[in-house]
Design a protein around this motif. Structure first.
Motif, PDB file in Angstrom:
ATOM      1  N   THR A 103       0.286  -2.899  13.393  1.00 48.38           N
ATOM      2  CA  THR A 103       0.361  -1.570  12.800  1.00 48.38           C
ATOM      3  C   THR A 103      -0.702  -1.059  13.544  1.00 48.38           C
ATOM      4  N   PRO A 104      -0.967   0.319  13.270  1.00 48.96           N
ATOM      5  CA  PRO A 104      -1.926   1.247  14.052  1.00 48.96           C
ATOM      6  C   PRO A 104      -3.295   0.956  13.631  1.00 48.96           C
ATOM      7  N   SER A 105      -3.529  -0.050  12.631  1.00 48.77           N
ATOM      8  CA  SER A 105      -4.893  -0.012  12.110  1.00 48.77           C
ATOM      9  C   SER A 105      -5.037  -1.525  11.873  1.00 48.77           C
ATOM     10  N   ASP A 106      -6.387  -1.810  11.609  1.00 50.96           N
ATOM     11  CA  ASP A 106      -6.772  -3.294  11.325  1.00 50.96           C
ATOM     12  C   ASP A 106      -6.321  -3.351   9.856  1.00 50.96           C
ATOM     13  N   LEU A 107      -6.458  -4.827   9.449  1.00 53.36           N
ATOM     14  CA  LEU A 107      -6.128  -5.145   8.047  1.00 53.36           C
ATOM     15  C   LEU A 107      -7.338  -5.924   7.558  1.00 53.36           C
ATOM     16  N   ARG A 108      -7.834  -5.561   6.117  1.00 55.97           N
ATOM     17  CA  ARG A 108      -8.871  -6.442   5.494  1.00 55.97           C
ATOM     18  C   ARG A 108      -8.351  -7.651   4.934  1.00 55.97           C
ATOM     19  N   VAL A 109      -8.680  -8.622   5.170  1.00 60.99           N
ATOM     20  CA  VAL A 109      -8.250  -9.859   4.696  1.00 60.99           C
ATOM     21  C   VAL A 109      -9.456 -10.288   3.560  1.00 60.99           C
ATOM     22  N   VAL A 110      -9.013 -10.497   2.400  1.00 56.39           N
ATOM     23  CA  VAL A 110      -9.991 -10.753   1.204  1.00 56.39           C
ATOM     24  C   VAL A 110      -9.837 -12.287   1.194  1.00 56.39           C
ATOM     25  N   LYS A 111     -10.911 -13.270   1.254  1.00 59.86           N
ATOM     26  CA  LYS A 111     -10.793 -14.569   1.108  1.00 59.86           C
ATOM     27  C   LYS A 111     -12.160 -14.942   0.436  1.00 59.86           C
ATOM     28  N   ASP A 112     -12.417 -15.933  -0.233  1.00 61.03           N
ATOM     29  CA  ASP A 112     -13.663 -16.400  -0.876  1.00 61.03           C
ATOM     30  C   ASP A 112     -14.727 -16.823   0.219  1.00 61.03           C
ATOM     31  N   LEU A 113     -14.160 -16.707   1.614  1.00 63.96           N
ATOM     32  CA  LEU A 113     -15.249 -16.953   2.675  1.00 63.96           C
ATOM     33  C   LEU A 113     -16.219 -15.822   2.859  1.00 63.96           C
ATOM     34  N   TYR A 114     -15.684 -14.561   2.564  1.00 62.78           N
ATOM     35  CA  TYR A 114     -16.416 -13.349   2.808  1.00 62.78           C
ATOM     36  C   TYR A 114     -16.665 -12.605   1.435  1.00 62.78           C
ATOM     37  N   PRO A 115     -17.735 -12.762   0.679  1.00 67.10           N
ATOM     38  CA  PRO A 115     -18.066 -12.532  -0.258  1.00 67.10           C
ATOM     39  C   PRO A 115     -18.807 -10.930  -0.240  1.00 67.10           C
ATOM     40  N   PRO A 116     -18.712 -10.135  -1.376  1.00 67.01           N
ATOM     41  CA  PRO A 116     -19.522  -8.840  -1.141  1.00 67.01           C
ATOM     42  C   PRO A 116     -20.991  -9.103  -1.147  1.00 67.01           C
ATOM     43  N   ARG A 117     -21.523  -8.316  -0.498  1.00 65.34           N
ATOM     44  CA  ARG A 117     -23.078  -8.402  -0.276  1.00 65.34           C
ATOM     45  C   ARG A 117     -23.904  -7.011  -0.237  1.00 65.34           C
ATOM     46  N   ALA A 118     -24.878  -7.017  -0.796  1.00 70.54           N
ATOM     47  CA  ALA A 118     -25.792  -5.761  -0.644  1.00 70.54           C
ATOM     48  C   ALA A 118     -27.194  -6.242  -0.924  1.00 70.54           C
ATOM     49  N   THR A 119     -27.782  -5.222  -0.011  1.00 71.74           N
ATOM     50  CA  THR A 119     -29.288  -5.393  -0.170  1.00 71.74           C
ATOM     51  C   THR A 119     -29.995  -4.046  -0.430  1.00 71.74           C
ATOM     52  N   PHE A 120     -30.864  -3.967  -1.397  1.00 78.09           N
ATOM     53  CA  PHE A 120     -31.436  -2.758  -1.418  1.00 78.09           C
ATOM     54  C   PHE A 120     -32.779  -2.770  -2.383  1.00 78.09           C
ATOM     55  N   SER A 121     -33.458  -1.627  -2.507  1.00 71.72           N
ATOM     56  CA  SER A 121     -34.860  -1.737  -3.144  1.00 71.72           C
ATOM     57  C   SER A 121     -34.461  -0.843  -4.452  1.00 71.72           C
ATOM     58  N   TYR A 122     -35.049  -0.852  -5.795  1.00 75.42           N
ATOM     59  CA  TYR A 122     -34.925  -0.164  -6.890  1.00 75.42           C
ATOM     60  C   TYR A 122     -36.049   0.189  -7.540  1.00 75.42           C
ATOM     61  N   THR A 123     -35.993   1.238  -8.260  1.00 77.92           N
ATOM     62  CA  THR A 123     -37.032   1.412  -9.384  1.00 77.92           C
ATOM     63  C   THR A 123     -36.300   1.962 -10.529  1.00 77.92           C
ATOM     64  N   ILE A 124     -36.880   1.642 -11.769  1.00 77.48           N
ATOM     65  CA  ILE A 124     -36.385   1.969 -13.038  1.00 77.48           C
ATOM     66  C   ILE A 124     -37.790   2.979 -13.605  1.00 77.48           C
ATOM     67  N   THR A 125     -37.354   4.183 -13.875  1.00 82.84           N
ATOM     68  CA  THR A 125     -38.507   5.139 -14.333  1.00 82.84           C
ATOM     69  C   THR A 125     -38.049   5.614 -15.884  1.00 82.84           C
ATOM     70  N   GLU A 126     -39.146   5.709 -16.670  1.00 84.92           N
ATOM     71  CA  GLU A 126     -39.078   6.206 -17.905  1.00 84.92           C
ATOM     72  C   GLU A 126     -40.059   7.349 -17.964  1.00 84.92           C
ATOM     73  N   ASN A 127     -39.416   8.438 -18.402  1.00 87.56           N
ATOM     74  CA  ASN A 127     -40.097   9.850 -18.514  1.00 87.56           C
ATOM     75  C   ASN A 127     -41.081   9.758 -17.153  1.00 87.56           C
ATOM     76  N   GLY A 128     -40.492   9.650 -16.029  1.00 86.16           N
ATOM     77  CA  GLY A 128     -41.111   9.811 -14.553  1.00 86.16           C
ATOM     78  C   GLY A 128     -41.985   8.763 -14.341  1.00 86.16           C
ATOM     79  N   ASN A 129     -42.478   7.830 -15.231  1.00 88.96           N
ATOM     80  CA  ASN A 129     -43.314   6.553 -14.849  1.00 88.96           C
ATOM     81  C   ASN A 129     -42.521   5.305 -14.395  1.00 88.96           C
ATOM     82  N   VAL A 130     -42.904   4.728 -13.206  1.00 89.93           N
ATOM     83  CA  VAL A 130     -42.001   3.640 -12.964  1.00 89.93           C
ATOM     84  C   VAL A 130     -42.504   2.356 -13.902  1.00 89.93           C
ATOM     85  N   ILE A 131     -41.292   1.732 -14.499  1.00 88.15           N
ATOM     86  CA  ILE A 131     -41.478   0.670 -15.497  1.00 88.15           C
ATOM     87  C   ILE A 131     -41.032  -0.820 -14.745  1.00 88.15           C
TER      88      ILE A 131
END
Length: 174
Positions: A103-131
């Motif tokens: 095919t003219p494009s690649d193919l995404r193979v989904v197996k348990d060997l390749y799990p979804p991952r995310a790295t992030f920072s977060y804040t939860i604020t209440e009325n503008g104050n970080v809680i």
């Protein structure tokens, strides 16, 4: 003569298929109680597309995930609370594999060997104050075996990754 037109058409198709649009460096998407900055998506582990322009795919990916995170966050957060995230790395479930001309494009193979991952920072604020604030590196190693995923929604594994994080990490702290 037909060969010339076929050759020109295939060259045109390859040029159009490989065209890249201008991608926003750090897209920020705000929906409801959630605001997410997707920091340097070009450096993410794997957000490659198999069949559309990369810029369009990234826009669709970021908007879909932000909307889905917002749906879950609205159930967990109290009134006047807001979740802000800065995603610094992301890896879709599966792995891109070349098709070697099939095919003219690649193919995404989904197996348990390749799990979804995310790295992030977060804040939860209440009325503008970080809680609550923190840094997270999350992975869903059992993403293929969770019965909640029996749907055909886009980015279902990645959505569940963030839903589980919200339910198991954030909800108890609130």
């Amino acid at each position: 003569m037909n060969v010339k037109y076929l050759l020109l058409a295939s060259i045109f198709f390859c040029c159009v298929a490989n065209a890249e649009e201008e991608v926003t460096a750090n897209p920020v998407i705000e929906v409801g109680v959630v605001k997410i900055e997707w920091q340097n998506p070009k450096d993410f582990s794997d957000i490659k597309t198999s069949n559309e322009l990369q810029s369009r795919f990234e826009t669709r990916l970021f908007e879909t995930l932000t909307n889905n995170i917002n749906k879950q966050a609205e159930k967990i957060l109290k009134p006047n609370q807001k979740l802000e995230m800065i995603v610094t790395n992301f890896d879709l479930a599966g792995d891109m594999r070349p098709t070697f001309g099939a095919t003219p494009s690649d193919l995404r193979v989904v197996k348990d060997l390749y799990p979804p991952r995310a790295t992030f920072s977060y804040t939860i604020t209440e009325n503008g104050n970080v809680i609550i604030a923190g840094d997270e590196k999350i992975t869903d190693m059992s993403f293929m075996y969770n019965t909640r995923r029996l749907n055909n929604k886009p980015f279902q594994y990645e959505t569940t990754l963030f839903d589980d994080w919200l339910n198991k990490t954030i909800a108890p702290k609130l």
